[in-house]
Write a protein that holds these residues in place. Structure first.
Motif, PDB file in Angstrom:
ATOM      1  N   LEU A 127       4.592  -6.140  19.385  1.00 21.90           N
ATOM      2  CA  LEU A 127       4.014  -6.640  18.135  1.00 21.90           C
ATOM      3  C   LEU A 127       5.068  -6.634  17.022  1.00 21.90           C
ATOM      4  O   LEU A 127       5.178  -7.593  16.246  1.00 21.90           O
ATOM      5  N   ALA A 128       5.837  -5.560  16.947  1.00 21.99           N
ATOM      6  CA  ALA A 128       6.882  -5.481  15.922  1.00 21.99           C
ATOM      7  C   ALA A 128       7.949  -6.549  16.152  1.00 21.99           C
ATOM      8  O   ALA A 128       8.457  -7.156  15.196  1.00 21.99           O
ATOM      9  N   GLU A 129       8.261  -6.798  17.428  1.00 21.54           N
ATOM     10  CA  GLU A 129       9.258  -7.832  17.743  1.00 21.54           C
ATOM     11  C   GLU A 129       8.768  -9.200  17.302  1.00 21.54           C
ATOM     12  O   GLU A 129       9.523  -9.982  16.698  1.00 21.54           O
ATOM     13  N   LYS A 130       7.523  -9.516  17.579  1.00 16.08           N
ATOM     14  CA  LYS A 130       7.001 -10.821  17.168  1.00 16.08           C
ATOM     15  C   LYS A 130       6.906 -10.911  15.650  1.00 16.08           C
ATOM     16  O   LYS A 130       7.158 -11.972  15.060  1.00 16.08           O
ATOM     17  N   GLU A 131       6.537  -9.796  15.016  1.00 12.87           N
ATOM     18  CA  GLU A 131       6.455  -9.789  13.561  1.00 12.87           C
ATOM     19  C   GLU A 131       7.816 -10.132  12.954  1.00 12.87           C
ATOM     20  O   GLU A 131       7.913 -10.931  12.012  1.00 12.87           O
ATOM     21  N   ARG A 132       8.888  -9.563  13.504  1.00 13.55           N
ATOM     22  CA  ARG A 132      10.232  -9.872  13.005  1.00 13.55           C
ATOM     23  C   ARG A 132      10.580 -11.349  13.218  1.00 13.55           C
ATOM     24  O   ARG A 132      11.162 -12.004  12.347  1.00 13.55           O
ATOM     25  N   LEU A 133      10.187 -11.892  14.385  1.00  8.87           N
ATOM     26  CA  LEU A 133      10.466 -13.297  14.659  1.00  8.87           C
ATOM     27  C   LEU A 133       9.772 -14.211  13.655  1.00  8.87           C
ATOM     28  O   LEU A 133      10.351 -15.171  13.147  1.00  8.87           O
ATOM     29  N   LEU A 134       8.512 -13.890  13.382  1.00  9.78           N
ATOM     30  CA  LEU A 134       7.747 -14.726  12.457  1.00  9.78           C
ATOM     31  C   LEU A 134       8.303 -14.642  11.036  1.00  9.78           C
ATOM     32  O   LEU A 134       8.419 -15.654  10.340  1.00  9.78           O
ATOM     33  N   ARG A 143       4.146 -13.966   5.033  1.00  8.00           N
ATOM     34  CA  ARG A 143       3.770 -13.332   3.767  1.00  8.00           C
ATOM     35  C   ARG A 143       2.616 -12.348   3.967  1.00  8.00           C
ATOM     36  O   ARG A 143       2.644 -11.219   3.460  1.00  8.00           O
ATOM     37  N   GLU A 144       1.608 -12.783   4.711  1.00  6.28           N
ATOM     38  CA  GLU A 144       0.470 -11.884   4.933  1.00  6.28           C
ATOM     39  C   GLU A 144       0.891 -10.682   5.766  1.00  6.28           C
ATOM     40  O   GLU A 144       0.430  -9.564   5.526  1.00  6.28           O
ATOM     41  N   LEU A 145       1.753 -10.895   6.737  1.00 10.53           N
ATOM     42  CA  LEU A 145       2.234  -9.776   7.550  1.00 10.53           C
ATOM     43  C   LEU A 145       2.994  -8.771   6.690  1.00 10.53           C
ATOM     44  O   LEU A 145       2.861  -7.558   6.875  1.00 10.53           O
ATOM     45  N   ALA A 146       3.796  -9.276   5.757  1.00 16.02           N
ATOM     46  CA  ALA A 146       4.533  -8.380   4.862  1.00 16.02           C
ATOM     47  C   ALA A 146       3.575  -7.588   3.979  1.00 16.02           C
ATOM     48  O   ALA A 146       3.772  -6.388   3.737  1.00 16.02           O
ATOM     49  N   ASP A 147       2.516  -8.271   3.498  1.00 15.70           N
ATOM     50  CA  ASP A 147       1.520  -7.580   2.682  1.00 15.70           C
ATOM     51  C   ASP A 147       0.799  -6.503   3.488  1.00 15.70           C
ATOM     52  O   ASP A 147       0.527  -5.406   2.978  1.00 15.70           O
ATOM     53  N   ILE A 148       0.472  -6.832   4.725  1.00 14.83           N
ATOM     54  CA  ILE A 148      -0.204  -5.863   5.592  1.00 14.83           C
ATOM     55  C   ILE A 148       0.699  -4.662   5.847  1.00 14.83           C
ATOM     56  O   ILE A 148       0.252  -3.508   5.828  1.00 14.83           O
ATOM     57  N   ASP A 149       1.985  -4.920   6.072  1.00 15.30           N
ATOM     58  CA  ASP A 149       2.926  -3.831   6.301  1.00 15.30           C
ATOM     59  C   ASP A 149       2.990  -2.906   5.094  1.00 15.30           C
ATOM     60  O   ASP A 149       2.980  -1.673   5.236  1.00 15.30           O
ATOM     61  N   ALA A 150       3.021  -3.480   3.909  1.00 17.80           N
ATOM     62  CA  ALA A 150       3.050  -2.666   2.689  1.00 17.80           C
ATOM     63  C   ALA A 150       1.760  -1.855   2.550  1.00 17.80           C
ATOM     64  O   ALA A 150       1.789  -0.673   2.165  1.00 17.80           O
ATOM     65  N   ALA A 151       0.634  -2.497   2.877  1.00 18.48           N
ATOM     66  CA  ALA A 151      -0.651  -1.800   2.782  1.00 18.48           C
ATOM     67  C   ALA A 151      -0.726  -0.656   3.786  1.00 18.48           C
ATOM     68  O   ALA A 151      -1.247   0.423   3.486  1.00 18.48           O
ATOM     69  N   LEU A 152      -0.199  -0.867   4.984  1.00 16.80           N
ATOM     70  CA  LEU A 152      -0.200   0.180   6.006  1.00 16.80           C
ATOM     71  C   LEU A 152       0.640   1.373   5.566  1.00 16.80           C
ATOM     72  O   LEU A 152       0.268   2.533   5.809  1.00 16.80           O
ATOM     73  N   ARG A 153       1.763   1.106   4.931  1.00 21.36           N
ATOM     74  CA  ARG A 153       2.602   2.190   4.432  1.00 21.36           C
ATOM     75  C   ARG A 153       1.866   2.989   3.343  1.00 21.36           C
ATOM     76  O   ARG A 153       1.930   4.218   3.301  1.00 21.36           O
ATOM     77  N   ARG A 154       1.186   2.246   2.458  1.00 18.99           N
ATOM     78  CA  ARG A 154       0.424   2.928   1.401  1.00 18.99           C
ATOM     79  C   ARG A 154      -0.687   3.782   2.003  1.00 18.99           C
ATOM     80  O   ARG A 154      -0.865   4.955   1.610  1.00 18.99           O
ATOM     81  N   VAL A 155      -1.424   3.218   2.948  1.00 19.16           N
ATOM     82  CA  VAL A 155      -2.533   3.947   3.569  1.00 19.16           C
ATOM     83  C   VAL A 155      -2.026   5.187   4.292  1.00 19.16           C
ATOM     84  O   VAL A 155      -2.645   6.258   4.233  1.00 19.16           O
ATOM     85  N   ALA A 156      -0.894   5.063   4.975  1.00 17.94           N
ATOM     86  CA  ALA A 156      -0.330   6.222   5.681  1.00 17.94           C
ATOM     87  C   ALA A 156       0.016   7.342   4.707  1.00 17.94           C
ATOM     88  O   ALA A 156      -0.272   8.525   4.960  1.00 17.94           O
ATOM     89  N   ALA A 157       0.618   6.967   3.577  1.00 20.16           N
ATOM     90  CA  ALA A 157       0.988   7.977   2.579  1.00 20.16           C
ATOM     91  C   ALA A 157      -0.256   8.629   1.977  1.00 20.16           C
ATOM     92  O   ALA A 157      -0.327   9.857   1.838  1.00 20.16           O
ATOM     93  N   GLU A 158      -1.254   7.820   1.635  1.00 20.56           N
ATOM     94  CA  GLU A 158      -2.470   8.360   1.034  1.00 20.56           C
ATOM     95  C   GLU A 158      -3.241   9.228   2.032  1.00 20.56           C
ATOM     96  O   GLU A 158      -3.827  10.246   1.661  1.00 20.56           O
TER      97      GLU A 158
END
Length: 312
Positions: A127-134, A143-158
């Motif tokens: 999944l990470a490999e395909k995400e990088r390709l896209l 753009r949405e994948l980047a937003d999701i990645d940022a949201a996942l980082r925030r959720v993990a920290a919280e």
């Protein structure tokens, strides 16, 4: 560079293996519980069989056999007891066979699961490999994948912060519980003192209060840690035990105490305030735990959306 069709096929295979691993993991957990219950049942049935066999042995010889002969019903009772032994034996054998089958099922599932141990990691890597390709290829989903990645980082920290706050709250609850137990004991001794307990009651009361004083130091330190963890997640609070100063409980209880009634009321008032604090800590700790659950649910939704985008 890996072609997208090839990567997509590998993703589908990895997803299937991961799904199978999740299924097997749940199956192993359910089977383990069934095995535990089957072993408990079998142990009880084996005890029942032993009792029935003992009853037959008594009728075949000894005092019970002699009494049965005198009453003229030995053979009838012996036949009935032997039938009960046979029935109990069948139940034991049936449950032994059931337990053996459950254990075989567990071993088979565990063996298959061991072969799929790397499936979740492989799926995540693909999944990470395909995400990088896209993202590198300027795909509209980037753009949405980047937003999701940022949201996942925030959720993990919280999630980490709220988990730490919940853990600190549990520690504070335990510490306050210790203070309350000693204060309750002191209140009981004080009640006894009111009704003429004399020096013995007074000695016990003072001893419990000294112990409560020591426990209060530990409780306040736990409250301080909890307060810092709450601040980390946006809750400003400065929880303080009643009359917290350099004297703590000692001077509060022992200085200027005129009558046993006043002393008793002060103990009761302090206990009520500590109990109120304990309820607040419990409520805040529960709030942290609920927030953790919400964050985990949000993480699940984000991961599901990310997975749909990458497998589309």
């Amino acid at each position: 560079m890996t072609s997208t069709p090839d990567l997509d096929e590998r993703l589908r295979e990895a997803a299937a293996r991961t799904h199978r691993a999740d299924h097997l993991r749940r199956l192993c957990e359910a089977t383990a519980e069934q095995i535990r219950q089957a072993r408990d049942t079998l142990a009880e049935l084996e005890r029942e069989l032993a009792r029935e066999e003992h009853d037959v042995s008594r009728l075949e010889g000894g005092l019970s056999a002699a009494l049965a002969r005198l009453l003229g019903n030995r053979e009838e009772r012996l036949a009935r007891e032997r039938a009960e032994v046979a029935a109990a034996g069948q139940r034991v054998e049936g449950h032994r066979a059931r337990l053996a089958q459950l254990e075989a099922d567990a071993h088979a599932a565990e063996a298959e699961l061991a072969g799929l141990a790397s499936a979740p990691e492989e799926y995540a890597r693909l999944l990470a490999e395909k995400e990088r390709l896209l993202i590198n290829g300027g795909d509209p989903r980037a753009r949405e994948l980047a937003d999701i990645d940022a949201a996942l980082r925030r959720v993990a920290a919280e999630t980490r912060e709220h988990t730490e706050a919940h853990r600190a709250g549990r520690a504070a609850q335990d510490a306050l519980g210790t203070v309350l137990r000693h204060l309750t004991s002191a209140r009981s001794a004080s009640t006894w003192d009111l009704f003429g307990g004399g020096l013995i009651a007074d000695s016990i009361e003072h001893d419990r209060l000294r112990t409560a004083d020591q426990a209060a130091w530990h409780a306040q330190r736990a409250l301080d840690v909890f307060s810092r963890e709450l601040a980390d997640v946006g809750f400003a609070a400065q929880p303080r035990l009643p009359k917290v100063d350099t004297r703590w409980f000692v001077d509060t209880f022992f200085d200027n105490i005129i009558t046993d009634a006043i002393k008793h009321q002060r103990i009761e008032n302090t206990r009520a305030e500590v109990e109120k604090m304990a309820r607040w800590v419990h409520d805040m700790s529960t709030l942290m735990n609920n927030r953790c659950a919400q964050l985990l649910a949000e993480r699940g939704r984000l991961l599901a959306r990310r997975e749909r985008l990458l497998r589309d």
